[in-house]
Design a protein around this motif. Structure first.
Motif, short mmCIF file in Angstrom:
data_model
loop_
_atom_site.label_atom_id
_atom_site.label_comp_id
_atom_site.label_asym_id
_atom_site.label_seq_id
_atom_site.Cartn_x
_atom_site.Cartn_y
_atom_site.Cartn_z
N ASN A 82 0.81 -1.22 0.00
CA ASN A 82 0.00 0.00 0.00
C ASN A 82 0.84 1.27 0.00
O ASN A 82 0.32 2.37 -0.11
CB ASN A 82 -0.98 0.00 1.19
N TYR A 83 2.17 1.11 0.11
CA TYR A 83 3.00 2.32 0.16
C TYR A 83 3.37 2.82 -1.24
O TYR A 83 3.96 3.88 -1.39
CB TYR A 83 4.24 2.07 1.03
N ILE A 84 3.05 2.01 -2.26
CA ILE A 84 3.21 2.46 -3.65
C ILE A 84 1.81 2.45 -4.26
O ILE A 84 1.21 1.38 -4.43
CB ILE A 84 4.17 1.53 -4.43
N PRO A 85 1.23 3.64 -4.53
CA PRO A 85 -0.19 3.71 -4.91
C PRO A 85 -0.57 2.77 -6.06
O PRO A 85 -1.62 2.12 -6.01
CB PRO A 85 -0.37 5.18 -5.29
N TYR A 86 0.26 2.65 -7.08
CA TYR A 86 -0.09 1.79 -8.22
C TYR A 86 -0.32 0.35 -7.77
O TYR A 86 -1.27 -0.31 -8.22
CB TYR A 86 1.04 1.84 -9.26
N LEU A 87 0.54 -0.14 -6.88
CA LEU A 87 0.45 -1.55 -6.48
C LEU A 87 -0.79 -1.83 -5.63
O LEU A 87 -1.36 -2.92 -5.67
CB LEU A 87 1.70 -1.96 -5.69
N ALA A 88 -1.21 -0.80 -4.88
CA ALA A 88 -2.39 -0.97 -4.01
C ALA A 88 -3.63 -1.27 -4.84
O ALA A 88 -4.57 -1.93 -4.37
CB ALA A 88 -2.59 0.30 -3.19
N ASN A 89 -3.63 -0.83 -6.11
CA ASN A 89 -4.84 -0.95 -6.93
C ASN A 89 -4.86 -2.15 -7.86
O ASN A 89 -5.80 -2.31 -8.65
CB ASN A 89 -5.00 0.34 -7.76
N GLU A 115 5.92 5.38 -7.98
CA GLU A 115 7.01 5.05 -7.07
C GLU A 115 7.98 6.23 -6.91
O GLU A 115 8.44 6.50 -5.79
CB GLU A 115 7.73 3.81 -7.64
N SER A 116 8.25 6.93 -8.01
CA SER A 116 9.16 8.09 -7.93
C SER A 116 8.60 9.18 -7.03
O SER A 116 9.35 9.89 -6.36
CB SER A 116 9.40 8.68 -9.32
N ALA A 117 7.27 9.30 -7.03
CA ALA A 117 6.63 10.37 -6.26
C ALA A 117 6.57 10.05 -4.76
O ALA A 117 6.28 10.93 -3.96
CB ALA A 117 5.22 10.62 -6.79
N THR A 118 6.83 8.78 -4.40
CA THR A 118 6.62 8.38 -3.00
C THR A 118 7.84 7.71 -2.36
O THR A 118 7.74 7.22 -1.24
CB THR A 118 5.42 7.40 -2.92
N ALA A 134 6.19 -17.52 -9.21
CA ALA A 134 4.77 -17.38 -8.89
C ALA A 134 4.46 -15.89 -8.77
O ALA A 134 5.36 -15.08 -8.53
CB ALA A 134 4.44 -18.11 -7.59
N PHE A 135 3.20 -15.57 -8.95
CA PHE A 135 2.75 -14.18 -8.85
C PHE A 135 1.37 -14.11 -8.22
O PHE A 135 0.43 -14.78 -8.69
CB PHE A 135 2.72 -13.55 -10.25
N ALA A 136 1.24 -13.34 -7.15
CA ALA A 136 -0.05 -13.03 -6.52
C ALA A 136 0.18 -11.80 -5.65
O ALA A 136 1.09 -11.80 -4.82
CB ALA A 136 -0.55 -14.20 -5.67
N PRO A 137 -0.59 -10.72 -5.85
CA PRO A 137 -0.28 -9.43 -5.19
C PRO A 137 -0.31 -9.38 -3.66
O PRO A 137 0.52 -8.68 -3.08
CB PRO A 137 -1.30 -8.46 -5.80
N PRO A 138 -1.26 -10.07 -2.96
CA PRO A 138 -1.28 -9.85 -1.50
C PRO A 138 0.01 -10.35 -0.81
O PRO A 138 0.47 -11.46 -1.07
CB PRO A 138 -2.50 -10.65 -1.05
N LEU A 139 0.54 -9.50 0.06
CA LEU A 139 1.84 -9.74 0.70
C LEU A 139 1.70 -9.96 2.20
O LEU A 139 0.76 -9.45 2.82
CB LEU A 139 2.74 -8.50 0.51
N ASP A 140 2.67 -10.66 2.78
CA ASP A 140 2.74 -10.74 4.25
C ASP A 140 3.44 -9.47 4.77
O ASP A 140 3.80 -8.58 3.99
CB ASP A 140 3.43 -12.04 4.69
N LYS A 141 3.69 -9.44 6.07
CA LYS A 141 4.22 -8.20 6.67
C LYS A 141 5.65 -7.88 6.21
O LYS A 141 6.07 -6.73 6.26
CB LYS A 141 4.16 -8.30 8.19
N ALA A 142 6.39 -8.91 5.78
CA ALA A 142 7.77 -8.66 5.30
C ALA A 142 7.78 -8.25 3.83
O ALA A 142 8.85 -7.97 3.29
CB ALA A 142 8.62 -9.90 5.52
N GLY A 143 6.61 -8.27 3.17
CA GLY A 143 6.55 -7.85 1.77
C GLY A 143 6.69 -9.00 0.79
O GLY A 143 7.05 -8.79 -0.37
N ASN A 144 6.41 -10.22 1.25
CA ASN A 144 6.53 -11.39 0.38
C ASN A 144 5.13 -11.93 0.05
O ASN A 144 4.28 -12.04 0.93
CB ASN A 144 7.34 -12.48 1.10
N SER A 145 4.91 -12.28 -1.21
CA SER A 145 3.60 -12.74 -1.66
C SER A 145 3.13 -13.97 -0.87
O SER A 145 3.84 -14.98 -0.81
CB SER A 145 3.67 -13.09 -3.16
#
Ligand code: GLN
Length: 320
Positions: free
Chosen positions: A30-37, A164-167, A281-292
């Motif tokens: 959620n800290y990179i707006p594009y990825l949150a969406n 990402e550049s903006a944040t 593998a690819f799936a957007p939701p991450l754990d607290k360390a930032g791993n899918s």
């Protein structure tokens, strides 16, 4: 010698995918707006073998942000350009045991940025890419190297790069702290921009599986046949992935899965079994360390079903 068939590999991948598909938990970065969406339900699993045989299940053609998985190819690039020993001296290969964007880690180990697979070391790696001083040529070298490893080109996701550049305030601090410790070898702002841009490259899980298989195949891309890096860099990059690929969760991951793997906050996970195969593998939701969450579960389920792992002490032969 352990013998497995391609059919067994295909079946294990399908079973792992089916089991993990319904798994919930985690949240998009959620800290990179594009990825949150990004659609949280996207999920893909890809495998590539040293002969180029590939298995792709689910959303394996969806282009997502490569993010920290890009640290792996650029670490390889600087080892290719400057040698593994220089990278060890200038960056290092130690696990930090801390989050990927840790400033604390830089303060603790201010004689070197630890490893090219955390943000600090990755920004330093971008500063080392040659030709130093030439942003355009450096960028071309970074993209060409990823293209060679994947056998096809990544594409910049402009919206992600802007987002990402903006944040990226924390990464800006990292770049200047590295400068303070003389641990950055080109202009800090340019090095940070190259890092941010490489993180914003769009890639698919099927491309990442080819990259992983190229590493597992000692530098020879199994799809294009091109020798992308010298075979003696395979154990170097794989050891880096093994020690810090999942940041502060790396030990738990390696202990429970047995496969060196690297994550990115775009939801990608790339695993390397030297001599045997590459998996992604690819799936957007991450754990607290930032791993899918699903990415980890799928890769782990897949290798566990096949009884594979780097510490199993077995030679593996794959037959038709
Ligand atoms: N671009 C992201 C960052 O620097 C990458 C982090 C990651 O994937 N772990 O914060």
């Amino acid at each position: 010698m352990k013998t497995i068939t391609k059919q067994q590999i295909r079946q294990a991948a399908q079973e792992a995918y089916d089991e993990v598909k319904g798994l919930s938990g985690g949240a998009n970065a959620n800290y990179i707006p594009y990825l949150a969406n990004i659609d949280s339900n996207l999920f893909g699993l890809s495998v590539t073998l040293p002969d180029g045989y590939s298995i792709n299940i689910g959303d394996t053609d969806y282009r997502f942000g490569i993010e920290s998985v890009s640290k792996v190819p650029t670490a390889l690039l600087v080892m290719k350009q400057s040698g593994a020993q220089t990278v060890l001296n200038k960056i290092g290969a130690d696990a930090t045991g801390l989050p990927f964007n840790s400033i604390f880690a830089i303060l603790l180990e201010n004689d070197h940025p630890s490893t090219p697979l955390v943000n600090a070391g990755a920004i330093t790696a971008c500063s080392m890419v040659t030709p130093v001083g030439d942003s355009n040529a450096k960028w071309q070298a970074i993209v060409d190297n990823i293209t060679d490893l994947c056998g096809s080109a990544p594409q910049l996701i402009d919206e992600l790069y802007k987002s990402e550049s903006a944040t990226n305030f924390n990464n800006r601090s990292i770049a200047w702290l590295l400068k303070n410790y003389n641990r950055i070898y080109d202009d800090p702002t340019m090095s940070l921009d190259l890092y941010t841009r490489q993180c914003s490259l769009g890639i698919t899980s099927s491309q990442l599986a080819v990259m992983a298989a190229t590493i597992a195949n000692a530098g020879k891309n199994p799809v294009t046949g091109k020798q992308v890096f010298d075979a003696d860099l395979m154990p170097k990059i794989t050891s880096m992935i093994a020690t810090v690929g999942f940041y502060e969760h790396t030990g738990d991951w390696l202990f429970s899965s047995g496969i060196p793997a690297k994550s990115g906050v775009g939801g990608g996970v790339v695993g390397v079994l030297p001599g045997v195969m590459g998996v992604a593998a690819f799936a957007p939701p991450l754990d607290k360390a930032g791993n899918s969450v699903k990415g980890q579960a799928a890769v782990k389920a897949f290798v566990t079903k096949l009884g594979l792992g780097v510490f199993n002490g077995q030679n593996v032969e794959i037959v038709e």
